[in-house]
Design a protein around this motif. Structure first.
Motif, PDB file in Angstrom:
ATOM      1  N   ARG A   1       0.835  -1.206   0.000  1.00 26.09           N
ATOM      2  CA  ARG A   1       0.000   0.000   0.000  1.00 26.09           C
ATOM      3  C   ARG A   1       0.874   1.262   0.000  1.00 26.09           C
ATOM      4  N   ALA A   2       1.971   1.231   0.745  1.00 26.19           N
ATOM      5  CA  ALA A   2       2.879   2.388   0.775  1.00 26.19           C
ATOM      6  C   ALA A   2       3.552   2.575  -0.581  1.00 26.19           C
ATOM      7  N   ALA A   3       4.046   1.475  -1.174  1.00 23.31           N
ATOM      8  CA  ALA A   3       4.708   1.559  -2.485  1.00 23.31           C
ATOM      9  C   ALA A   3       3.741   2.048  -3.556  1.00 23.31           C
ATOM     10  N   ASP A   4       2.519   1.529  -3.525  1.00 24.74           N
ATOM     11  CA  ASP A   4       1.517   1.969  -4.507  1.00 24.74           C
ATOM     12  C   ASP A   4       1.207   3.457  -4.344  1.00 24.74           C
ATOM     13  N   SER A   5       1.148   3.919  -3.107  1.00 27.23           N
ATOM     14  CA  SER A   5       0.850   5.332  -2.847  1.00 27.23           C
ATOM     15  C   SER A   5       1.967   6.238  -3.348  1.00 27.23           C
ATOM     16  N   VAL A   6       3.208   5.842  -3.089  1.00 24.48           N
ATOM     17  CA  VAL A   6       4.354   6.632  -3.559  1.00 24.48           C
ATOM     18  C   VAL A   6       4.395   6.631  -5.080  1.00 24.48           C
ATOM     19  N   SER A   7       4.177   5.474  -5.676  1.00 17.48           N
ATOM     20  CA  SER A   7       4.206   5.372  -7.142  1.00 17.48           C
ATOM     21  C   SER A   7       3.153   6.287  -7.771  1.00 17.48           C
ATOM     22  N   ARG A   8       1.976   6.285  -7.179  1.00 17.46           N
ATOM     23  CA  ARG A   8       0.893   7.145  -7.676  1.00 17.46           C
ATOM     24  C   ARG A   8       1.297   8.615  -7.622  1.00 17.46           C
ATOM     25  N   SER A   9       1.917   9.045  -6.516  1.00 12.33           N
ATOM     26  CA  SER A   9       2.336  10.442  -6.389  1.00 12.33           C
ATOM     27  C   SER A   9       3.431  10.794  -7.384  1.00 12.33           C
ATOM     28  N   LEU A  10       4.357   9.842  -7.589  1.00 10.35           N
ATOM     29  CA  LEU A  10       5.432  10.096  -8.554  1.00 10.35           C
ATOM     30  C   LEU A  10       4.873  10.193  -9.970  1.00 10.35           C
ATOM     31  N   ASP A  11       3.947   9.309 -10.310  1.00 10.41           N
ATOM     32  CA  ASP A  11       3.353   9.319 -11.653  1.00 10.41           C
ATOM     33  C   ASP A  11       2.625  10.633 -11.927  1.00 10.41           C
ATOM     34  N   ARG A  12       2.006  11.170 -10.883  1.00 17.18           N
ATOM     35  CA  ARG A  12       1.209  12.386 -11.054  1.00 17.18           C
ATOM     36  C   ARG A  12       1.984  13.648 -10.663  1.00 17.18           C
ATOM     37  N   ASN A  13       3.274  13.430 -10.345  1.00 19.75           N
ATOM     38  CA  ASN A  13       4.159  14.542  -9.980  1.00 19.75           C
ATOM     39  C   ASN A  13       3.537  15.405  -8.875  1.00 19.75           C
ATOM     40  N   ASN A  14       2.952  14.706  -7.910  1.00 25.60           N
ATOM     41  CA  ASN A  14       2.312  15.402  -6.798  1.00 25.60           C
ATOM     42  C   ASN A  14       2.768  14.748  -5.489  1.00 25.60           C
ATOM     43  N   LEU A  15       3.797  15.345  -4.879  1.00 26.28           N
ATOM     44  CA  LEU A  15       4.311  14.840  -3.614  1.00 26.28           C
ATOM     45  C   LEU A  15       3.796  15.665  -2.443  1.00 26.28           C
ATOM     46  N   ASP A  16       2.698  16.352  -2.670  1.00 23.01           N
ATOM     47  CA  ASP A  16       2.080  17.083  -1.564  1.00 23.01           C
ATOM     48  C   ASP A  16       1.833  16.103  -0.419  1.00 23.01           C
ATOM     49  N   TYR A  17       2.148  16.556   0.794  1.00 21.79           N
ATOM     50  CA  TYR A  17       2.118  15.648   1.941  1.00 21.79           C
ATOM     51  C   TYR A  17       0.751  14.999   2.132  1.00 21.79           C
ATOM     52  N   GLU A  18      -0.291  15.788   2.051  1.00 21.83           N
ATOM     53  CA  GLU A  18      -1.625  15.245   2.279  1.00 21.83           C
ATOM     54  C   GLU A  18      -2.089  14.386   1.097  1.00 21.83           C
ATOM     55  N   TYR A  19      -1.652  14.725  -0.096  1.00 16.81           N
ATOM     56  CA  TYR A  19      -2.011  13.925  -1.267  1.00 16.81           C
ATOM     57  C   TYR A  19      -1.392  12.527  -1.148  1.00 16.81           C
ATOM     58  N   LEU A  20      -0.100  12.494  -0.788  1.00 16.96           N
ATOM     59  CA  LEU A  20       0.601  11.217  -0.631  1.00 16.96           C
ATOM     60  C   LEU A  20       0.130  10.487   0.625  1.00 16.96           C
ATOM     61  N   GLY A  21       0.274  11.154   1.777  1.00 12.30           N
ATOM     62  CA  GLY A  21      -0.041  10.510   3.045  1.00 12.30           C
ATOM     63  C   GLY A  21      -1.513  10.209   3.218  1.00 12.30           C
ATOM     64  N   GLY A  22      -2.367  11.119   2.756  1.00  7.61           N
ATOM     65  CA  GLY A  22      -3.802  10.904   2.884  1.00  7.61           C
ATOM     66  C   GLY A  22      -4.269   9.685   2.103  1.00  7.61           C
ATOM     67  N   PHE A  23      -3.731   9.538   0.896  1.00  4.72           N
ATOM     68  CA  PHE A  23      -4.092   8.378   0.077  1.00  4.72           C
ATOM     69  C   PHE A  23      -3.625   7.092   0.754  1.00  4.72           C
ATOM     70  N   TYR A  24      -2.397   7.115   1.294  1.00  5.65           N
ATOM     71  CA  TYR A  24      -1.864   5.928   1.973  1.00  5.65           C
ATOM     72  C   TYR A  24      -2.689   5.596   3.215  1.00  5.65           C
ATOM     73  N   ALA A  25      -3.017   6.599   4.014  1.00  2.19           N
ATOM     74  CA  ALA A  25      -3.803   6.374   5.231  1.00  2.19           C
ATOM     75  C   ALA A  25      -5.158   5.760   4.888  1.00  2.19           C
ATOM     76  N   HIS A  26      -5.772   6.252   3.830  1.00  2.00           N
ATOM     77  CA  HIS A  26      -7.069   5.714   3.410  1.00  2.00           C
ATOM     78  C   HIS A  26      -6.922   4.257   2.961  1.00  2.00           C
ATOM     79  N   SER A  27      -5.852   3.969   2.227  1.00  3.13           N
ATOM     80  CA  SER A  27      -5.608   2.606   1.765  1.00  3.13           C
ATOM     81  C   SER A  27      -5.396   1.657   2.950  1.00  3.13           C
TER      82      SER A  27
END
Length: 623
Positions: free
Chosen positions: A417-443
């Motif tokens: 879940r963590a790797a998928d979340s990071v990959s998603r942020s990298l693909d979308r060039n969005n490393l905003d903390y809440e975008y990355l962490g929020g998605f991971y927390a939800h997952s």
């Protein structure tokens, strides 16, 4: 300054799964591990599960490493039997919980973490290198800094480098959590302390003794007087040619009734049922005549040691189908009978020439201990801080529900879940903390393991209660007999579990996890229903000094632990609770001798606790 997309801190099974999954997704990542070699600091009981939940998706180890995992990985034995034993002195009452063990389970294997994590590292490392990443062992993270939108990691051993995201897999006493302020240290009420010994036993002897085949294994759990009044119990898992024997006890319970961890293991070893499980034929050396010349004494000592080692190795092969085949295929022996003849000859030589006796005893290989998180109490509700995602033990995620204990598979699920979340942020060039962490927390919140940490599973409870259907309800005390009787009704059980889940674990735990449930009820069961077990030998249990002497260390002259409160009652209890007796009292102050530390973190609440510098400290051979 060198730059990487992702840094993973910690080379255990969770961190390695994160590295492998990121490579599977085509992402660059480096893994930093303080040990000299991957797996050298890894400890588990341990059983690795692959799960098939009724609700939600669990990411299993084969999802990361491929469907050939079971045939390729160095697993020990598939655990098909799961037995709970209630003990009182020499009496034992056994309940078959195999149905509860197999509930929502694809498979479960006993494992030794040094061997398994080394295999994980090879697969993950090779995959990561294709994308400019890899594994860097012998590295200890010193700090993490955020400045002008740039994240910088500093270690004791490498030049500073930049990353876009961090996955923290550095265990229950996560330094990344402390360095970043992501969470406070876990407190004793949120933890268990586990300690175990690894015991040698030839394959075919084990299979006959445990009534298992060459292709399966068994797990045995123990409660009752064996816990000496503590909340928790013992475990015994069959590996290929070793046994993992130990106990897991609530840390708060240990602080309430202070006892040395190795004494809890000794209590297990002295139980007559366990004594019979672990016994073996053991050569006992005779004292060498001290009147002989020193050179002759040395020659005899060397000859005896060499012959005993030859006998032990040959005996292991003789009691193993694959070992026997390997010896015959090598051309050294023509048949199994010829191997036995050689064994008898060596035995006669040892006895007649050197007076070596062969006695009934058991053989310990390694002693270890660690803290494990109780996810019901300490899982991080927000498992991220800025661009740092916490997984496994570092996020306080472990499952302890009665006899159900799971950790490795939970860490793997988190890792994906963590790797998928990071990959998603990298693909979308969005490393905003809440975008990355929020998605991971939800997952993570959607994980079926999180559900297990928050709620009672009525289906699992039904299976557990079915296993106890033959227990007369009137012999286990009025407080619990009424509950058991009511719970036998499916209608009432559904209502009760629904109501209990509304109340939440916090209100239920004092009832579910009490001295009465873990000690008094099992003792009553054993006393009134158990069978008497006997054993006709007394095990030669090593002292704690002898156990520590067998361990391997790369000693550091600089202590990785500093005592904050040398006169506190907590630290005085560490004199007993430290698994390797690193603490003592001098002039009414607790002092530390760090050289024997096995990095379990038991003392962390009132110390400045760090992992040792890169390559330093304990090195486990088995894990």
């Amino acid at each position: 300054m060198e730059k990487f997309d992702v840094a993973i801190v910690g080379g255990g099974s969770a961190g390695l799964a994160a590295l492998k999954q990121l490579a599977n997704l085509g992402k660059q990542a480096v893994l930093l591990e303080s040990g000299k070699a991957i797996g050298s600091k890894s400890i588990s009981g341990g059983i690795l599960y692959s799960k098939k939940p009724k609700h939600g998706k669990a990411y299993n180890v084969e999802d990361v490493y491929g469907q050939e995992f079971v045939t390729d990985a160095p697993l020990e034995r598939p655990i098909l039997k799961y037995i709970l034993h209630a003990t009182s002195n020499e009496k034992v009452y056994s309940i078959d919980l195999s149905a509860a063990h197999s509930y929502q389970t694809n498979y479960a294997y006993s494992v030794l973490m040094n061997k398994l994590n080394s295999w994980f590292a090879k697969q993950a490392g090779e995959s990561a290198e294709k994308y400019g990443g890899g594994i860097i062992p012998g590295v200890h993270v010193q700090s993490v800094e955020w400045k002008d939108g740039i994240t910088t990691i500093e270690t004791n051993e490498l030049d500073r480098f930049q990353v876009k995201a961090i996955i923290a897999a550095d265990g229950v006493n996560s330094e990344i959590a402390e360095l970043t302020g992501a969470r406070a240290k876990f407190v004793p009420q949120e933890l268990y302390q586990g300690a175990k010994v690894l015991i040698k036993l030839p394959e075919q002897i084990m299979e006959k003794r445990f009534n298992i085949s060459e292709s399966d294994g068994a797990a045995h759990l123990f409660s009752g007087d064996i816990a000496q009044g503590h909340i928790g119990g013992g475990f015994l898992y069959t590996n290929r040619d070793t046994i993992s024997l130990g106990g897991v006890y609530h840390y708060d319970s240990l602080l309430g009734k202070v006892v040395e961890p190795y004494e809890l293991i000794n209590k297990l070893i002295l139980n007559p049922m366990i004594r019979e499980f672990i016994k073996d034929e053991v050569p006992q050396k005779e004292e060498i005549d001290k009147s002989l010349p020193k050179e002759e004494q040395l020659r005899i000592r060397f000859s005896v040691s060499k012959l005993i080692r030859t006998w032990q190795d040959l005996r292991q092969s003789y009691h193993s189908t694959s070992g026997t085949e390997a010896l015959i295929n090598s051309g050294k022996y023509k048949s199994r009978e010829e191997i036995l003849e050689r064994l008898d000859l060596i035995r006669k030589d040892l006895n007649s020439k050197y007076g070596t006796k062969f006695i009934t005893d058991y053989v310990e290989l390694e002693y270890s201990a660690k803290l494990v998180p109780d996810g019901k109490r300490c899982r991080m509700k927000k498992p991220y801080h800025k661009n740092v995602l916490f997984i496994g033990d570092a996020a306080g995620r472990g499952i302890f529900v009665g006899p159900r204990i799971e950790g490795i598979n939970v860490g793997v699920d988190d890792a994906v879940r963590a790797a998928d979340s990071v990959s998603r942020s990298l693909d979308r060039n969005n490393l905003d903390y809440e975008y990355l962490g929020g998605f991971y927390a939800h997952s993570v919140d959607e994980s079926p393991y999180t559900r297990d940490m928050k709620q009672i599973d009525k289906d699992y409870l039904k299976i557990f209660l079915s296993a106890t259907k033959d227990v007369p309800k009137d012999i286990i005390g009025s407080r619990y007999s009424m509950i058991f009787k009511l719970m036998s009704s499916e209608t009432f059980r559904g209502l009760a579990v629904g109501f209990a889940n509304i109340l939440g674990y916090d209100r239920l735990l004092p009832i579910l996890e009490s001295e009465e449930t873990y000690n008094q009820v099992p003792i009553e069961l054993a006393e009134k229903l158990g069978r008497r077990m006997t054993s006709d030998y007394r095990p030669s249990i090593p002292t704690i000094a002898e156990r520590v002497a067998k361990l391997k260390y790369d000693d550091d002259t600089v202590s990785h632990i500093k005592v904050s409160k040398p006169t506190s009652e907590f630290m005085k209890k560490m004199v007993s609770l430290c698994p390797t007796r690193c603490y003592s009292i001098e002039d009414n102050q607790v002092v530390l001798q760090h050289e024997g530390c096995i990095e379990c973190g038991t003392c962390a609440p009132e110390t400045e606790w760090r992992h040792p510098r890169g390559e330093k400290g304990i090195t486990y051979q088995y894990g």
